[in-house]
Design a protein around this motif. Structure first.
Motif, PDB file in Angstrom:
ATOM      1  N   UNK A  21       0.834  -1.210   0.000  1.00  0.00           N
ATOM      2  CA  UNK A  21       0.000   0.000   0.000  1.00  0.00           C
ATOM      3  C   UNK A  21       0.862   1.251   0.000  1.00  0.00           C
ATOM      4  N   UNK A  22       1.888   1.273   0.833  1.00  0.00           N
ATOM      5  CA  UNK A  22       2.776   2.431   0.868  1.00  0.00           C
ATOM      6  C   UNK A  22       3.444   2.665  -0.483  1.00  0.00           C
ATOM      7  N   UNK A  23       3.913   1.589  -1.084  1.00  0.00           N
ATOM      8  CA  UNK A  23       4.576   1.726  -2.384  1.00  0.00           C
ATOM      9  C   UNK A  23       3.630   2.309  -3.432  1.00  0.00           C
ATOM     10  N   UNK A  24       2.383   1.844  -3.457  1.00  0.00           N
ATOM     11  CA  UNK A  24       1.435   2.315  -4.466  1.00  0.00           C
ATOM     12  C   UNK A  24       1.003   3.759  -4.217  1.00  0.00           C
ATOM     13  N   UNK A  25       0.793   4.110  -2.959  1.00  0.00           N
ATOM     14  CA  UNK A  25       0.385   5.479  -2.629  1.00  0.00           C
ATOM     15  C   UNK A  25       1.485   6.468  -2.989  1.00  0.00           C
ATOM     16  N   UNK A  26       2.726   6.042  -2.867  1.00  0.00           N
ATOM     17  CA  UNK A  26       3.860   6.929  -3.143  1.00  0.00           C
ATOM     18  C   UNK A  26       4.102   7.141  -4.641  1.00  0.00           C
ATOM     19  N   UNK A  27       3.321   6.466  -5.473  1.00  0.00           N
ATOM     20  CA  UNK A  27       3.360   6.716  -6.916  1.00  0.00           C
ATOM     21  C   UNK A  27       2.110   7.521  -7.272  1.00  0.00           C
ATOM     22  N   UNK A  28       2.217   8.834  -7.442  1.00  0.00           N
ATOM     23  CA  UNK A  28       1.015   9.640  -7.733  1.00  0.00           C
ATOM     24  C   UNK A  28       0.328   9.159  -9.008  1.00  0.00           C
ATOM     25  N   UNK A  29      -0.965   8.981  -8.944  1.00  0.00           N
ATOM     26  CA  UNK A  29      -1.697   8.517 -10.127  1.00  0.00           C
ATOM     27  C   UNK A  29      -2.990   9.298 -10.310  1.00  0.00           C
ATOM     28  N   UNK A  30      -2.892  10.608 -10.139  1.00  0.00           N
ATOM     29  CA  UNK A  30      -3.994  11.501 -10.473  1.00  0.00           C
ATOM     30  C   UNK A  30      -3.950  11.714 -11.977  1.00  0.00           C
ATOM     31  N   UNK A  31      -5.020  11.383 -12.655  1.00  0.00           N
ATOM     32  CA  UNK A  31      -5.008  11.565 -14.107  1.00  0.00           C
ATOM     33  C   UNK A  31      -5.146  13.048 -14.440  1.00  0.00           C
ATOM     34  N   UNK A  32      -4.139  13.571 -15.105  1.00  0.00           N
ATOM     35  CA  UNK A  32      -4.154  14.963 -15.557  1.00  0.00           C
ATOM     36  C   UNK A  32      -3.908  14.968 -17.064  1.00  0.00           C
ATOM     37  N   UNK A  33      -4.939  15.256 -17.843  1.00  0.00           N
ATOM     38  CA  UNK A  33      -4.801  15.193 -19.309  1.00  0.00           C
ATOM     39  C   UNK A  33      -3.642  16.049 -19.814  1.00  0.00           C
ATOM     40  N   UNK A  34      -2.890  15.488 -20.756  1.00  0.00           N
ATOM     41  CA  UNK A  34      -1.812  16.235 -21.387  1.00  0.00           C
ATOM     42  C   UNK A  34      -0.489  16.203 -20.665  1.00  0.00           C
ATOM     43  N   UNK A 104       0.377  14.132   0.883  1.00  0.00           N
ATOM     44  CA  UNK A 104      -0.681  13.314   0.281  1.00  0.00           C
ATOM     45  C   UNK A 104      -0.168  12.088  -0.464  1.00  0.00           C
ATOM     46  N   UNK A 105       1.126  12.067  -0.776  1.00  0.00           N
ATOM     47  CA  UNK A 105       1.706  10.904  -1.434  1.00  0.00           C
ATOM     48  C   UNK A 105       2.868  10.331  -0.619  1.00  0.00           C
ATOM     49  N   UNK A 106       2.790  10.539   0.681  1.00  0.00           N
ATOM     50  CA  UNK A 106       3.854  10.065   1.565  1.00  0.00           C
ATOM     51  C   UNK A 106       3.573   8.736   2.226  1.00  0.00           C
ATOM     52  N   UNK A 107       2.282   8.349   2.324  1.00  0.00           N
ATOM     53  CA  UNK A 107       1.891   7.079   2.958  1.00  0.00           C
ATOM     54  C   UNK A 107       2.467   6.953   4.369  1.00  0.00           C
ATOM     55  N   UNK A 108       2.431   8.054   5.100  1.00  0.00           N
ATOM     56  CA  UNK A 108       2.980   8.079   6.453  1.00  0.00           C
ATOM     57  C   UNK A 108       2.036   7.360   7.414  1.00  0.00           C
ATOM     58  N   UNK A 109       2.604   6.570   8.309  1.00  0.00           N
ATOM     59  CA  UNK A 109       1.813   5.847   9.298  1.00  0.00           C
ATOM     60  C   UNK A 109       1.944   6.555  10.649  1.00  0.00           C
ATOM     61  N   UNK A 116      -2.722   9.417   3.160  1.00  0.00           N
ATOM     62  CA  UNK A 116      -2.309   9.695   1.790  1.00  0.00           C
ATOM     63  C   UNK A 116      -3.426   9.445   0.802  1.00  0.00           C
ATOM     64  N   UNK A 117      -3.321  10.093  -0.356  1.00  0.00           N
ATOM     65  CA  UNK A 117      -4.344   9.925  -1.386  1.00  0.00           C
ATOM     66  C   UNK A 117      -4.290   8.518  -1.962  1.00  0.00           C
ATOM     67  N   UNK A 118      -5.389   7.816  -1.811  1.00  0.00           N
ATOM     68  CA  UNK A 118      -5.484   6.440  -2.296  1.00  0.00           C
ATOM     69  C   UNK A 118      -5.352   5.393  -1.206  1.00  0.00           C
ATOM     70  N   UNK A 119      -4.932   5.797  -0.008  1.00  0.00           N
ATOM     71  CA  UNK A 119      -4.853   4.811   1.074  1.00  0.00           C
ATOM     72  C   UNK A 119      -6.200   4.145   1.284  1.00  0.00           C
ATOM     73  N   UNK A 120      -7.253   4.958   1.209  1.00  0.00           N
ATOM     74  CA  UNK A 120      -8.617   4.497   1.426  1.00  0.00           C
ATOM     75  C   UNK A 120      -9.281   4.107   0.112  1.00  0.00           C
ATOM     76  N   UNK A 121      -9.138   4.948  -0.904  1.00  0.00           N
ATOM     77  CA  UNK A 121      -9.833   4.775  -2.178  1.00  0.00           C
ATOM     78  C   UNK A 121      -8.837   4.821  -3.332  1.00  0.00           C
TER      79      UNK A 121
END
Length: 405
Positions: A21-34, A104-109, A116-121
């Motif tokens: 989970x930490x590894x995935x959260x630390x890879x930002x994956x907000x879709x931003x066109x372009x 938001x992309x640190x996955x800090x415990x 972090x963004x994505x920890x939950x969703x």
């Protein structure tokens, strides 16, 4: 000896799911066109490598440039059913970073919670499903049939990932699907439908001091909104409060006039636009609702020769409902009791998920996973570590229950 082995397995799986989970959260994956960075590709590539190391058959399919789906398959080599786990790679924007207590992309415990963004969703739940499958492999558990791990892009948008997955035939022989979303490990057997509609009212620009020389689209849009509110109330009275999903709703969200150019306080605009976020429950017919919206527009036009409006359906996602006696529901229910020692709690999903389109493809779906269901998309999004641990074991046991029968 069995209890010792179970404890060792839970400890092993717990370490894995937290780290993943930490590894995935630390890879930002907000879709931003372009943009080349900050999309789903980084997470997808990581997940593909991870599942290959586990020994899964892995397929990576590009849905749009830089936006891949990943499919992992565990085939027992024995005849049996096919179980699908589904968890998406994209997350919503973090918004204003200055409002976050944690990166938001640190996955800090902190105090048993990962932030972090994505920890939950829903990177936490994606990690739970992958870890659960890995746990079965490591323990050489006997199953029949197949497990498919579907990791699509774009769940937070127009759900192009799951649509592509279905179009390519991957869902063809699936017998049941577990949608990995934050639902406090409640067994969600229904979910609201969603229609997104854009309404345009056309007027004529004029000076605010001489409004009768123009046609004001704002007052006419107001009449539409009032009529829609009345339609919502009638639907509530007709249907009542759904036991799992609550009330249906018709919600104007964006209201804009003019629709192009700079607004001025002393200018009557030439157009007004609103968007509707319509959420439906079992018993509502989407085609009938579209006809009712058109009837509102037609009725107002009959009373006003200057009234001109149109509407466009941007997205149409039906409500879903799965019988509690369906094998996938019964498997997860039995798994929940086996893992927690408690009776399962049944509920519904307040929004749409990728499961909507799997349901349309004829697949029985159930949505469950770790995380407070009211936390998604919020600042300081989090998941409790204990929830990740429980959900991993829930998914693991659900697969055994479903694929041993």
């Amino acid at each position: 000896m069995i209890l010792v082995e179970q404890k060792q397995r839970v400890e092993r799986d717990s370490k894995e799911v937290v780290a993943l989970t930490q590894d995935l959260v630390r890879i930002p994956s907000v879709y931003r066109p372009g943009t080349k960075d900050g999309n789903e590709k980084g997470v997808a590539e990581y997940v593909a490598r991870y599942m290959k190391k586990m020994g899964l058959e892995v397929h990576v399919e590009e849905v749009e440039p830089g936006r891949p789906n990943v499919i992992g398959i565990l085939d027992s080599g024995r005849p049996g059913k096919t179980l699908l786990f589904e968890g998406h790679t994209d997350v919503v924007t973090e918004g204003d970073r200055s409002l976050w207590t944690y990166d938001p992309f640190g996955a800090e415990i902190v105090n048993g919670r990962m932030f972090g963004r994505g920890t939950n969703d829903t990177k936490g739940n994606l990690s739970c499903a992958i870890t659960a499958i890995h746990s079965l492999i490591q323990d050489s558990e006997t199953i029949n049939g197949k497990i498919i791990m579907c990791v699509p892009c774009d769940e937070e948008g127009m759900m192009i990932g799951i649509k592509h997955f279905i179009e390519k035939g991957w869902a063809k022989d699936v017998d049941g699907a577990i949608i990995c979303e934050p639902e406090e490990n409640q067994l969600c057997v229904s979910q609201k439908g969603a229609m997104r509609i854009k309404i345009q009212v056309y007027g004529k620009q004029a000076h605010g001091a001489m409004p009768l020389t123009g046609v004001n689209p704002n007052t006419r849009m107001a009449k539409i909104i009032v009529a829609l509110d009345e339609l919502e109330q009638r639907e509530k009275e007709r249907l009542g409060k759904h036991v799992e999903l609550g009330w249906p709703s018709i919600t104007p969200t964006i209201l804009m006039a003019p629709t192009a150019g700079e607004p001025q306080i002393n200018v009557v605009p030439d157009q007004c636009m609103t968007t509707l976020d319509i959420r439906t429950v079992p018993g509502q017919d989407h085609e009938w609702l579209k006809q009712e919206i058109q009837a509102i527009i037609d009725c107002l036009a009959e009373k006003d020769s200057d009234f001109k409006a149109s509407f466009e359906v941007i997205e149409d996602r039906p409500w879903t409902s799965t019988n509690r006696e369906d094998p996938v529901v019964k498997a997860v229910a039995a798994a929940y009791t086996a893992v927690t020692g408690k009776a399962p709690v049944y509920n519904g999903v307040p929004g749409a998920t990728d499961g909507t389109f799997l349901h349309l493809a004829g697949i029985p779906i159930l949505t469950t996973g770790a995380g407070d269901r009211e936390v998604p998309h919020q600042t300081d999004e989090y998941v409790d570590i204990d929830d990740l641990v429980e959900t991993t074991q829930l998914y693991r046991e659900a697969a055994l229950q479903f694929l041993r029968n």
